[in-house]
Design a protein around this motif. Sequence first.
Motif, mmCIF file in Angstrom:
data_model
loop_
_atom_site.group_PDB
_atom_site.id
_atom_site.type_symbol
_atom_site.label_atom_id
_atom_site.label_comp_id
_atom_site.label_asym_id
_atom_site.label_seq_id
_atom_site.Cartn_x
_atom_site.Cartn_y
_atom_site.Cartn_z
ATOM 1 N N ARG A 71 0.724 -1.021 -0.122
ATOM 2 C CA ARG A 71 0.062 0.162 -0.072
ATOM 3 C C ARG A 71 0.795 1.487 0.274
ATOM 4 O O ARG A 71 0.567 2.276 -0.561
ATOM 5 C CB ARG A 71 -0.725 0.097 1.632
ATOM 6 C CG ARG A 71 -1.853 -0.721 1.183
ATOM 7 C CD ARG A 71 -2.985 -1.140 2.110
ATOM 8 N NE ARG A 71 -3.619 -1.810 2.975
ATOM 9 C CZ ARG A 71 -4.645 -2.437 1.879
ATOM 10 N NH1 ARG A 71 -5.352 -1.307 1.782
ATOM 11 N NH2 ARG A 71 -5.258 -3.494 2.256
ATOM 12 N N THR A 72 2.010 1.487 0.884
ATOM 13 C CA THR A 72 2.692 1.882 0.493
ATOM 14 C C THR A 72 3.772 2.395 -0.480
ATOM 15 O O THR A 72 3.645 3.911 -0.676
ATOM 16 C CB THR A 72 4.168 1.791 1.790
ATOM 17 O OG1 THR A 72 2.887 1.336 3.312
ATOM 18 C CG2 THR A 72 4.726 2.930 2.293
ATOM 19 N N VAL A 74 2.513 1.640 -4.164
ATOM 20 C CA VAL A 74 1.268 2.139 -4.526
ATOM 21 C C VAL A 74 1.563 3.427 -4.179
ATOM 22 O O VAL A 74 1.288 4.659 -4.927
ATOM 23 C CB VAL A 74 0.035 1.582 -4.111
ATOM 24 C CG1 VAL A 74 -0.848 2.104 -5.035
ATOM 25 C CG2 VAL A 74 -0.084 0.421 -4.909
ATOM 26 N N GLN A 75 1.070 4.190 -3.129
ATOM 27 C CA GLN A 75 0.438 4.971 -3.056
ATOM 28 C C GLN A 75 1.725 6.376 -3.281
ATOM 29 O O GLN A 75 2.174 6.928 -3.288
ATOM 30 C CB GLN A 75 0.410 5.310 -0.783
ATOM 31 C CG GLN A 75 -0.503 5.266 -1.179
ATOM 32 C CD GLN A 75 -1.690 5.859 -1.422
ATOM 33 O OE1 GLN A 75 -2.186 6.819 -1.364
ATOM 34 N NE2 GLN A 75 -2.853 5.500 -2.362
ATOM 35 N N LEU A 76 3.341 5.991 -3.265
ATOM 36 C CA LEU A 76 4.884 6.716 -3.290
ATOM 37 C C LEU A 76 4.669 6.763 -4.608
ATOM 38 O O LEU A 76 5.262 7.548 -5.658
ATOM 39 C CB LEU A 76 5.692 6.303 -2.676
ATOM 40 C CG LEU A 76 5.809 6.617 -1.069
ATOM 41 C CD1 LEU A 76 7.219 5.554 -0.562
ATOM 42 C CD2 LEU A 76 6.253 7.621 -0.407
ATOM 43 N N SER A 77 4.413 5.527 -5.371
ATOM 44 C CA SER A 77 4.851 5.606 -6.836
ATOM 45 C C SER A 77 3.306 6.731 -7.408
ATOM 46 O O SER A 77 3.956 8.293 -8.266
ATOM 47 C CB SER A 77 4.058 4.930 -7.448
ATOM 48 O OG SER A 77 5.211 3.954 -6.703
ATOM 49 N N ILE A 78 1.787 7.044 -6.480
ATOM 50 C CA ILE A 78 0.788 8.220 -6.705
ATOM 51 C C ILE A 78 1.247 9.460 -6.785
ATOM 52 O O ILE A 78 1.519 10.449 -7.557
ATOM 53 C CB ILE A 78 -0.352 7.667 -6.240
ATOM 54 C CG1 ILE A 78 -1.168 6.090 -7.266
ATOM 55 C CG2 ILE A 78 -1.293 8.818 -6.940
ATOM 56 C CD1 ILE A 78 -2.224 5.602 -6.433
ATOM 57 N N LYS A 79 1.969 9.453 -5.765
ATOM 58 C CA LYS A 79 2.513 11.205 -4.990
ATOM 59 C C LYS A 79 3.716 11.622 -6.042
ATOM 60 O O LYS A 79 3.601 12.650 -7.193
ATOM 61 C CB LYS A 79 2.757 10.690 -3.784
ATOM 62 C CG LYS A 79 4.027 12.122 -3.058
ATOM 63 C CD LYS A 79 3.921 11.590 -1.635
ATOM 64 C CE LYS A 79 4.979 13.526 -1.821
ATOM 65 N NZ LYS A 79 5.180 13.984 -2.047
ATOM 66 N N HIS A 92 -4.735 12.033 -11.136
ATOM 67 C CA HIS A 92 -5.024 11.547 -9.893
ATOM 68 C C HIS A 92 -5.555 13.057 -8.768
ATOM 69 O O HIS A 92 -6.038 13.107 -7.937
ATOM 70 C CB HIS A 92 -3.607 11.093 -9.648
ATOM 71 C CG HIS A 92 -3.920 9.322 -9.971
ATOM 72 N ND1 HIS A 92 -4.664 8.727 -9.268
ATOM 73 C CD2 HIS A 92 -3.171 8.887 -10.592
ATOM 74 C CE1 HIS A 92 -4.052 7.493 -9.133
ATOM 75 N NE2 HIS A 92 -3.172 8.039 -10.053
ATOM 76 N N ASN A 95 -9.366 13.819 -9.520
ATOM 77 C CA ASN A 95 -9.998 13.121 -9.069
ATOM 78 C C ASN A 95 -10.389 11.722 -9.847
ATOM 79 O O ASN A 95 -11.544 12.718 -10.453
ATOM 80 C CB ASN A 95 -10.795 12.798 -7.740
ATOM 81 C CG ASN A 95 -10.471 12.070 -6.783
ATOM 82 O OD1 ASN A 95 -10.118 11.532 -6.526
ATOM 83 N ND2 ASN A 95 -11.295 12.937 -5.984
#
Length: 127
Positions: A71-72, A74-79, A92, A95
């Motif tokens: 989960r971390t 994935v969130q870092l990739s999106i960030k 992203h 939204n």
Amino acid sequence: MARISGVELPNNKRVIIGLTYIYGIGPSRSKAILSKTGINPDTRIKDLDDQQVNEIKKVIDAEYRVEGDLRTEVQLSIKRLMDIGSYRGLRHRMNLPTRGQRTKTNARTRKGVKRAVPGKKKPPGPG
């Protein structure tokens, strides 16, 4: 009840299905894990002994990134996408769908509840 990677697996499910309750493990990974450990996929989770549960834990810990770590990541990739200002990152941030879906109609899950736009409604035509 077996606890693997911080997830309580349901007792009366088959092992191959029960492993998919862990974030990051789907049907194909579940099948691969069970073939490596030599456990019958049709066994119920309540019928697993401690040794079998430990074998599954070892394989998952050694070879796969699951639950919190995944989960971390994935969130870092999106960030990262948002920080570099790529098209996907902008989608992203706003939204909106990121993979090319249409947004004139549909996309309600991503866009949220429909809001009325003032002055948008057309006056009734003749007839």
